[in-house]
Scaffold this motif. Sequence first.
Motif, PDB file in Angstrom:
ATOM      1  N   VAL A  97      -1.732   1.111  -7.191  1.00  0.00           N
ATOM      2  CA  VAL A  97      -0.652   1.885  -6.586  1.00  0.00           C
ATOM      3  C   VAL A  97      -1.254   3.018  -5.766  1.00  0.00           C
ATOM      4  CG1 VAL A  97       1.281   3.463  -6.997  1.00  0.00           C
ATOM      5  CG2 VAL A  97       1.084   1.351  -8.330  1.00  0.00           C
ATOM      6  N   ASP A  98      -0.847   3.097  -4.504  1.00  0.00           N
ATOM      7  CA  ASP A  98      -1.243   4.167  -3.586  1.00  0.00           C
ATOM      8  C   ASP A  98      -0.054   5.110  -3.469  1.00  0.00           C
ATOM      9  OD1 ASP A  98      -2.128   5.770  -1.524  1.00  0.00           O
ATOM     10  OD2 ASP A  98      -2.417   4.152  -0.073  1.00  0.00           O
ATOM     11  N   LEU A  99      -0.107   6.220  -4.228  1.00  0.00           N
ATOM     12  CA  LEU A  99       0.996   7.174  -4.288  1.00  0.00           C
ATOM     13  C   LEU A  99       0.796   8.242  -3.217  1.00  0.00           C
ATOM     14  CD1 LEU A  99       3.396   7.218  -6.302  1.00  0.00           C
ATOM     15  CD2 LEU A  99       2.152   8.947  -7.600  1.00  0.00           C
ATOM     16  N   CYS A 100       1.906   8.736  -2.616  1.00  0.00           N
ATOM     17  CA  CYS A 100       1.800   9.649  -1.458  1.00  0.00           C
ATOM     18  C   CYS A 100       0.948   8.953  -0.396  1.00  0.00           C
ATOM     19  CB  CYS A 100       1.186  10.979  -1.864  1.00  0.00           C
ATOM     20  SG  CYS A 100       2.035  11.844  -3.187  1.00  0.00           S
ATOM     21  N   CYS A 101       1.321   7.737  -0.052  1.00  0.00           N
ATOM     22  CA  CYS A 101       0.412   6.836   0.678  1.00  0.00           C
ATOM     23  C   CYS A 101       0.221   7.179   2.143  1.00  0.00           C
ATOM     24  CB  CYS A 101       0.901   5.397   0.550  1.00  0.00           C
ATOM     25  SG  CYS A 101       2.453   5.034   1.439  1.00  0.00           S
ATOM     26  N   GLY A 102       1.141   7.932   2.766  1.00  0.00           N
ATOM     27  CA  GLY A 102       0.996   8.175   4.202  1.00  0.00           C
ATOM     28  C   GLY A 102       0.959   6.861   4.959  1.00  0.00           C
ATOM     29  N   SER A 103      -0.107   6.629   5.689  1.00  0.00           N
ATOM     30  CA  SER A 103      -0.241   5.392   6.471  1.00  0.00           C
ATOM     31  C   SER A 103      -0.512   4.173   5.606  1.00  0.00           C
ATOM     32  CB  SER A 103      -1.381   5.556   7.485  1.00  0.00           C
ATOM     33  OG  SER A 103      -2.624   5.648   6.807  1.00  0.00           O
ATOM     34  N   GLY A 104      -0.810   4.373   4.332  1.00  0.00           N
ATOM     35  CA  GLY A 104      -1.163   3.266   3.455  1.00  0.00           C
ATOM     36  C   GLY A 104      -2.612   2.846   3.562  1.00  0.00           C
ATOM     37  N   ALA A 105      -3.421   3.630   4.270  1.00  0.00           N
ATOM     38  CA  ALA A 105      -4.810   3.248   4.531  1.00  0.00           C
ATOM     39  C   ALA A 105      -5.649   3.170   3.268  1.00  0.00           C
ATOM     40  CB  ALA A 105      -5.443   4.232   5.518  1.00  0.00           C
ATOM     41  N   ILE A 106      -5.392   4.044   2.295  1.00  0.00           N
ATOM     42  CA  ILE A 106      -6.212   4.067   1.082  1.00  0.00           C
ATOM     43  C   ILE A 106      -6.026   2.766   0.305  1.00  0.00           C
ATOM     44  CG2 ILE A 106      -6.629   5.241  -1.104  1.00  0.00           C
ATOM     45  CD1 ILE A 106      -5.646   7.825   0.219  1.00  0.00           C
ATOM     46  N   GLY A 107      -4.780   2.422   0.021  1.00  0.00           N
ATOM     47  CA  GLY A 107      -4.518   1.193  -0.702  1.00  0.00           C
ATOM     48  C   GLY A 107      -4.976  -0.033   0.061  1.00  0.00           C
ATOM     49  N   ALA A 108      -4.769  -0.033   1.374  1.00  0.00           N
ATOM     50  CA  ALA A 108      -5.181  -1.170   2.194  1.00  0.00           C
ATOM     51  C   ALA A 108      -6.690  -1.352   2.149  1.00  0.00           C
ATOM     52  CB  ALA A 108      -4.701  -0.972   3.632  1.00  0.00           C
TER      53      ALA A 108
END
Length: 271
Positions: A97-108
């Motif tokens: 889970v990427d919380l406070c994901c913004g662009s989603g770059a971390i989880g991606a």
Amino acid sequence: MANVTRSASIATTLRAAGCVFAEDEARLLIDAARHPDELRRMVDQRRHGLPLEHIVGWADFCGKRMTVSPGVFVPRRRTEFLVRQAAMIAQPGAVVVDLCCGSGAIGAALSDHLGSCELHAADIHPAAVQCARRNVEPRGGRVHQGDLYDALPLELRGRVDVLLANAPYVPTESIGMMPPEARLHEPKVALDGGADGLAVQRRVALGAARWLAPGGFLIVETSGQQALATAGILDEAGLSAQVVSDEGLDATAVVAAREPLRPGNRSSVSF
């Protein structure tokens, strides 16, 4: 020769506007523009302080081009350290889970490293959610809109192996001292961590144990000055916290496991 001359001219304009990497930015703008009028508009936007990533539509993050839309928090290079810490822990097939994901770059980026995972990302900001879908959904993930854990499907409770949280940690009074690119063009909700910068981290910590799987990890980006306070917040929430840092990237994270903290031993997390 014409392209070289044009690039040099644009670099001169950008350098005069305070762009440190003017030559590199000039090349990126030339590559991104589809026609001369668009190039002139893009150079003018950059000259007036719009983040380069918002202009070209992407950011280089962990060696991949991640979509970044106007009005969305731009992933920082230092945050690649957060991904590296997660990559040391997570296994293929993990629930991430990427919380406070913004662009989603971390989880991606973590999904790319693992090759396969059950990826979820969440943010309260509608523009961020729309942007994250462009990075997360092609990787088989899902993006949810809402306030922290309220955004997540209930079936994730007690199943999350790695919870990533690049929650805002800038003290409210310090936002005015941030570079104009951030304070004028990124949403305040992605920057403002409350009076001491730790307000959102406290909320993340309080809810983490209900969502983490046994032995699951929460990894939080923080600053060097706030690291011990962040670790203390996670300890108080019943997690076992350890501060890790990378001086080269000026990056600091706190890795916390869902396990009891052994008395007198803050650094009980192992890799």
